[in-house]
Write an enzyme that holds these catalytic residues in place. Structure first.
Site, PDB file in Angstrom:
ATOM      1  N   TRP A  79     -16.301  77.934  65.288  1.00 59.24           N
ATOM      2  CA  TRP A  79     -15.656  76.693  65.722  1.00 59.24           C
ATOM      3  C   TRP A  79     -14.290  77.050  66.285  1.00 59.24           C
ATOM      4  O   TRP A  79     -13.414  77.516  65.563  1.00 59.24           O
ATOM      5  CB  TRP A  79     -15.505  75.708  64.557  1.00 59.24           C
ATOM      6  CG  TRP A  79     -14.959  74.408  65.033  1.00 59.24           C
ATOM      7  CD1 TRP A  79     -13.655  74.048  65.186  1.00 59.24           C
ATOM      8  CD2 TRP A  79     -15.716  73.291  65.501  1.00 59.24           C
ATOM      9  NE1 TRP A  79     -13.548  72.790  65.702  1.00 59.24           N
ATOM     10  CE2 TRP A  79     -14.792  72.298  65.911  1.00 59.24           C
ATOM     11  CE3 TRP A  79     -17.091  73.031  65.620  1.00 59.24           C
ATOM     12  CZ2 TRP A  79     -15.217  71.061  66.403  1.00 59.24           C
ATOM     13  CZ3 TRP A  79     -17.487  71.803  66.116  1.00 59.24           C
ATOM     14  CH2 TRP A  79     -16.562  70.832  66.505  1.00 59.24           C
ATOM     15  N   CYS A 106     -17.222  78.979  60.220  1.00 58.64           N
ATOM     16  CA  CYS A 106     -17.919  80.069  60.899  1.00 58.64           C
ATOM     17  C   CYS A 106     -19.028  80.626  60.022  1.00 58.64           C
ATOM     18  O   CYS A 106     -18.974  80.546  58.804  1.00 58.64           O
ATOM     19  CB  CYS A 106     -16.952  81.187  61.233  1.00 58.64           C
ATOM     20  SG  CYS A 106     -15.683  80.723  62.423  1.00 58.64           S
ATOM     21  N   ARG A 156     -22.191  73.773  58.984  1.00 53.49           N
ATOM     22  CA  ARG A 156     -20.762  74.054  58.943  1.00 53.49           C
ATOM     23  C   ARG A 156     -20.029  73.469  60.147  1.00 53.49           C
ATOM     24  O   ARG A 156     -18.823  73.255  60.088  1.00 53.49           O
ATOM     25  CB  ARG A 156     -20.535  75.570  58.937  1.00 53.49           C
ATOM     26  CG  ARG A 156     -21.080  76.289  57.709  1.00 53.49           C
ATOM     27  CD  ARG A 156     -21.082  77.783  57.955  1.00 53.49           C
ATOM     28  NE  ARG A 156     -21.506  78.529  56.778  1.00 53.49           N
ATOM     29  CZ  ARG A 156     -20.675  79.177  55.979  1.00 53.49           C
ATOM     30  NH1 ARG A 156     -19.389  79.173  56.227  1.00 53.49           N
ATOM     31  NH2 ARG A 156     -21.121  79.827  54.934  1.00 53.49           N
ATOM     32  N   LYS A 168     -19.557  61.498  46.316  1.00 56.14           N
ATOM     33  CA  LYS A 168     -18.836  62.412  47.193  1.00 56.14           C
ATOM     34  C   LYS A 168     -18.349  61.707  48.457  1.00 56.14           C
ATOM     35  O   LYS A 168     -17.202  61.843  48.854  1.00 56.14           O
ATOM     36  CB  LYS A 168     -19.729  63.596  47.576  1.00 56.14           C
ATOM     37  CG  LYS A 168     -19.026  64.632  48.453  1.00 56.14           C
ATOM     38  CD  LYS A 168     -17.855  65.256  47.718  1.00 56.14           C
ATOM     39  CE  LYS A 168     -17.082  66.202  48.587  1.00 56.14           C
ATOM     40  NZ  LYS A 168     -15.838  66.646  47.952  1.00 56.14           N
ATOM     41  N   LYS A 191      -6.922  64.328  40.157  1.00 54.31           N
ATOM     42  CA  LYS A 191      -7.922  65.329  39.792  1.00 54.31           C
ATOM     43  C   LYS A 191      -8.218  65.275  38.292  1.00 54.31           C
ATOM     44  O   LYS A 191      -9.370  65.352  37.876  1.00 54.31           O
ATOM     45  CB  LYS A 191      -7.426  66.744  40.158  1.00 54.31           C
ATOM     46  CG  LYS A 191      -7.478  67.039  41.635  1.00 54.31           C
ATOM     47  CD  LYS A 191      -8.891  67.213  42.123  1.00 54.31           C
ATOM     48  CE  LYS A 191      -9.141  66.656  43.489  1.00 54.31           C
ATOM     49  NZ  LYS A 191      -8.803  65.337  43.820  1.00 54.31           N
ATOM     50  N   ASN A 232     -15.201  86.377  60.465  1.00 55.08           N
ATOM     51  CA  ASN A 232     -14.692  85.102  59.963  1.00 55.08           C
ATOM     52  C   ASN A 232     -13.300  85.349  59.398  1.00 55.08           C
ATOM     53  O   ASN A 232     -13.059  86.383  58.785  1.00 55.08           O
ATOM     54  CB  ASN A 232     -15.568  84.544  58.831  1.00 55.08           C
ATOM     55  CG  ASN A 232     -16.932  84.118  59.319  1.00 55.08           C
ATOM     56  OD1 ASN A 232     -17.183  84.029  60.518  1.00 55.08           O
ATOM     57  ND2 ASN A 232     -17.827  83.859  58.377  1.00 55.08           N
ATOM     58  N   GLY A 233     -12.402  84.391  59.551  1.00 53.79           N
ATOM     59  CA  GLY A 233     -11.078  84.520  58.965  1.00 53.79           C
ATOM     60  C   GLY A 233      -9.994  84.567  60.015  1.00 53.79           C
ATOM     61  O   GLY A 233     -10.198  84.180  61.177  1.00 53.79           O
ATOM     62  N   HIS A 244      13.096  54.193  34.977  1.00 55.12           N
ATOM     63  CA  HIS A 244      12.820  52.813  35.390  1.00 55.12           C
ATOM     64  C   HIS A 244      11.513  52.301  34.800  1.00 55.12           C
ATOM     65  O   HIS A 244      10.921  51.366  35.345  1.00 55.12           O
ATOM     66  CB  HIS A 244      12.808  52.710  36.916  1.00 55.12           C
ATOM     67  CG  HIS A 244      14.128  53.021  37.538  1.00 55.12           C
ATOM     68  ND1 HIS A 244      15.217  52.173  37.468  1.00 55.12           N
ATOM     69  CD2 HIS A 244      14.561  54.112  38.226  1.00 55.12           C
ATOM     70  CE1 HIS A 244      16.245  52.704  38.096  1.00 55.12           C
ATOM     71  NE2 HIS A 244      15.866  53.893  38.570  1.00 55.12           N
ATOM     72  N   GLU A 269      -1.842  63.763  43.522  1.00 53.59           N
ATOM     73  CA  GLU A 269      -3.137  64.426  43.652  1.00 53.59           C
ATOM     74  C   GLU A 269      -3.524  65.129  42.357  1.00 53.59           C
ATOM     75  O   GLU A 269      -4.701  65.113  41.950  1.00 53.59           O
ATOM     76  CB  GLU A 269      -3.091  65.413  44.824  1.00 53.59           C
ATOM     77  CG  GLU A 269      -4.325  66.293  44.980  1.00 53.59           C
ATOM     78  CD  GLU A 269      -5.610  65.540  45.285  1.00 53.59           C
ATOM     79  OE1 GLU A 269      -6.686  66.176  45.246  1.00 53.59           O
ATOM     80  OE2 GLU A 269      -5.543  64.317  45.552  1.00 53.59           O
ATOM     81  N   GLU A 283     -10.284  62.159  37.524  1.00 52.12           N
ATOM     82  CA  GLU A 283     -11.633  62.168  38.079  1.00 52.12           C
ATOM     83  C   GLU A 283     -12.624  62.941  37.219  1.00 52.12           C
ATOM     84  O   GLU A 283     -13.757  62.492  37.027  1.00 52.12           O
ATOM     85  CB  GLU A 283     -11.616  62.804  39.489  1.00 52.12           C
ATOM     86  CG  GLU A 283     -11.092  61.914  40.583  1.00 52.12           C
ATOM     87  CD  GLU A 283     -11.118  62.608  41.925  1.00 52.12           C
ATOM     88  OE1 GLU A 283     -11.691  62.038  42.877  1.00 52.12           O
ATOM     89  OE2 GLU A 283     -10.586  63.735  42.033  1.00 52.12           O
TER      90      GLU A 283
END
Length: 613
Positions: free
Chosen positions: A74, A2, A27, A608, A490, A99-100, A509, A486, A493
């Site tokens: 949206w 938004c 957006r 990206k 990070k 917004n929110g 193991h 993840e 990366e």
């Protein structure tokens, strides 16, 4: 995704408002609108078309004014409708954009209905407009301050009142809002916006408002108050920053890197992603979703990189809550192996950009095998992935500049959890009580994330130690094993430290052979059914001299000791715990990379959006 734009001027503000909306079109949105005071009355124009069509309506209707607010939205529940588009009015006096997401809107809605207010939309935003109207007693600034005391959740709002025709008031909590100062050259005009990009070319003097701020915007002057720990509002000064149009600083704001900014935008991103979700229904994912969900008896998730890990976490949700068999495939591998197709499979692709070449190719391959029921979780509404799939859930993380994905990942998890609940409902496995409990937990996520972000100083201290290492292990069990994956990704990366993640039970193991005093072992330790097993795995590390760095829930009874470093999470969050536990792992990677002096936002060899195979 938004967007908010507001203005007070001595000239017609509508061109500035519309231009601001156009700058925020990146957006994604499905409705837009503008409201002004014209000839002493509220006027507005709203549309479910593009901003260009809204501009035509405004010109045809000769909408103009010296004060105004505008919005792009949206919708995430049901079909977009003009009635749900912003700005919202309360009577003939108050106009507001937001917004929110407001967590306690149902309670407020019931209260306001009892006072005689009539609701014309399905949004939580209209609750704020009516509440401002109810509390208004001649001073809009004071009414908005009183209103924010009643709101729970995340919000950025801009509001004006017919009776005070040279005043716009804004407020923020967990959702961004900035003040733009026009200065003498602009006749004292001042502005509000959700993103400095909206004001590019209008002003380069930007004030970044902070959580709890309420700002009074008038011609040639403004006031800011902030709510203190006791709940009282005190006058504050916020720095004015020069932000050159179209420069990187226009989006970076007060942060050191885009990645840091995007980590801290996650409460807002989650709130935006969940905006408008008032109940669990298949139609959250598009027209015809109910028919498709009834026709499938398994799920195949196709994704790459970070999106693959979000899919791996969703597998646990889908099988435990919706009781639907789920497989997760690395998209770049799936199309090149022989698989057993099943036409009653829901093929789910996950992509931040919606242009990931491997995932698009895997999707087409699945369709070629006769699996035509397709759905995407994606951050770009206009992307190829959305066009290629029958159904879609558009996450609303906004533009993500940093190569290492953060807010795109957590919003993907939010979308996948909604998918889990929708499938469970269709399969008769979601009671009304369960639905209410899950929705309540999701609405609280922005606030819970803010509490996790407050752990940053403790994470910085750990990062100083990590920066001197060249290897690290990450451990998790069950639902949190993908979160460990993840976290390791990070760190790899952006810091270039070799990091691997394992299910904690796999230590003996093989990976245990790597553990020494020089090998930090990061452990994700929520207070769940596997906690006692995880504690045993941690003892295996300590017995070999390994250094443990544990992110533990407050009630997990894991204490700091020699070789055991503990950061306590603010609260246990049940099934949604992965969304909270990944955030300190993002912060650890970020601050470790900063300590090592790497290019955080543009790590070597990475891009990206991977649009080539």
């Amino acid at each position: 995704m938004c967007g908010i734009v507001g203005a007070v001027s001595t000239a017609n503000v509508v061109p500035v408002l519309v231009q601001g909306l156009q700058r925020l079109e990146y957006r994604g949105y499905d409705s837009c609108g503008v409201a002004v005071i014209q000839d002493g009355a509220l006027r507005r124009s709203r549309s479910t078309a593009r901003v260009a069509e809204l501009r035509e309506h405004i010109e045809q209707d000769d909408v103009q004014g010296l004060i105004g607010i505008a919005h792009t939205r949206w919708a995430t529940h049901g079909a977009p409708a003009v009635a749900n588009a912003h700005p919202h009015f309360s009577g003939d006096k108050i106009a507001l954009v937001h917004n929110g997401i407001i967590e306690n809107y149902e309670e407020l809605r019931t209260e306001l209905k009892a006072k005689g207010y009539v609701f014309e939309s399905q949004t939580d935003t209209e609750v704020i407009a009516h509440l401002v109207h109810h509390l208004y007693d001649g001073d809009l600034f004071e009414a908005v301050q009183q209103t924010t005391r009643r709101l729970k959740g995340a919000y950025a709002i801009a509001v004006f009142c017919r009776d005070e025709p040279q005043r716009v008031v804004g407020a923020r909590e967990g959702s961004p809002l900035i003040l733009g100062l026009g200065g003498a050259a602009a006749g004292g005009a001042n502005y509000l916006a959700s993103d400095a990009m909206a004001l590019a070319g209008v002003t380069d003097q930007i004030v970044y408002l902070e959580d709890g701020d309420v700002v009074d915007v008038q011609l040639g002057k403004h006031w800011i108050v902030a709510r203190d720990a006791s709940g009282e509002f005190r006058p504050v000064e916020r720095a004015v920053r020069t932000v050159h149009a179209h420069s990187g600083a226009a989006e970076l704001g007060p942060y050191r890197h885009y990645m840091q900014k995007e980590i801290f935008e996650q409460p807002r991103a989650i709130a935006d992603t969940l905006e408008g979700v008032e109940s669990i229904t298949p139609e959250l994912f598009g027209d015809g979703a109910y028919r498709i969900f009834k026709d499938v008896d398994r799920v195949l998730i196709l994704a790459c990189g970070t999106s693959y890990y979000s899919g791996s976490a969703a597998k646990y949700w889908l099988e435990s809550i919706a009781k639907i068999p789920t497989s997760v495939e690395i998209a770049s591998e799936y199309r090149y192996r022989d698989s057993v197709p099943d036409p009653k499979t829901l093929v789910v692709t996950i992509s931040q950009s919606g242009e990931t070449a491997d995932t698009l190719a895997a999707l087409k391959h699945a369709r070629s095998l006769g699996m035509t029921h397709t759905l995407t979780i994606c951050n770009v509404a206009t992307s190829a992935m959305v066009r290629e799939c029958e159904l879609a859930y558009i996450t609303r993380a906004g533009v993500e500049v940093g190569v290492a994905s953060t807010k795109a990942f957590t919003t993907q998890l939010a979308g996948l959890f909604l998918l889990t609940l929708a499938l469970a409902q269709v399969r008769g496995l979601l009671s009304e009580a369960d639905e209410a409990a899950h929705l309540k937990a999701m609405r609280h996520l922005p606030s819970a994330l803010q509490a996790v972000l407050a752990l940053e100083p403790q994470v910085v201290a750990w990062a100083e130690a990590f920066a001197r290492k060249e290897n690290a292990l990450f451990l998790g069990r069950g639902l949190h094993y993908p979160i460990a994956l993840e976290g390791a990704l990070k760190l790899k990366e952006i810091s270039y430290i070799h990091a691997e993640a394992y299910p904690a039970g796999e230590l003996k193991h093989g990976p245990l052979a790597l553990v020494t005093a020089e090998m930090p072992v990061v452990t994700v330790a929520p207070h769940d059914a596997l906690l006692e097993k995880l504690k045993s795995n941690m003892q295996e590390v300590r017995a070999r001299g390994g250094q443990l760095y544990v992110f533990a829930d407050a009630d997990s009874r894991i204490e700091s000791s020699e070789g055991v470093h503990v950061i306590r999470m603010p609260e246990h969050y049940g099934a949604l715990s992965p969304i909270l536990h990944v955030v300190p792992l993002q912060l650890l990677a970020y601050h470790t990379a900063c300590a090592r002096g790497t290019d955080v936002d543009k790590p070597r060899n990475l891009a990206k959006s991977v649009t080539v195979e």
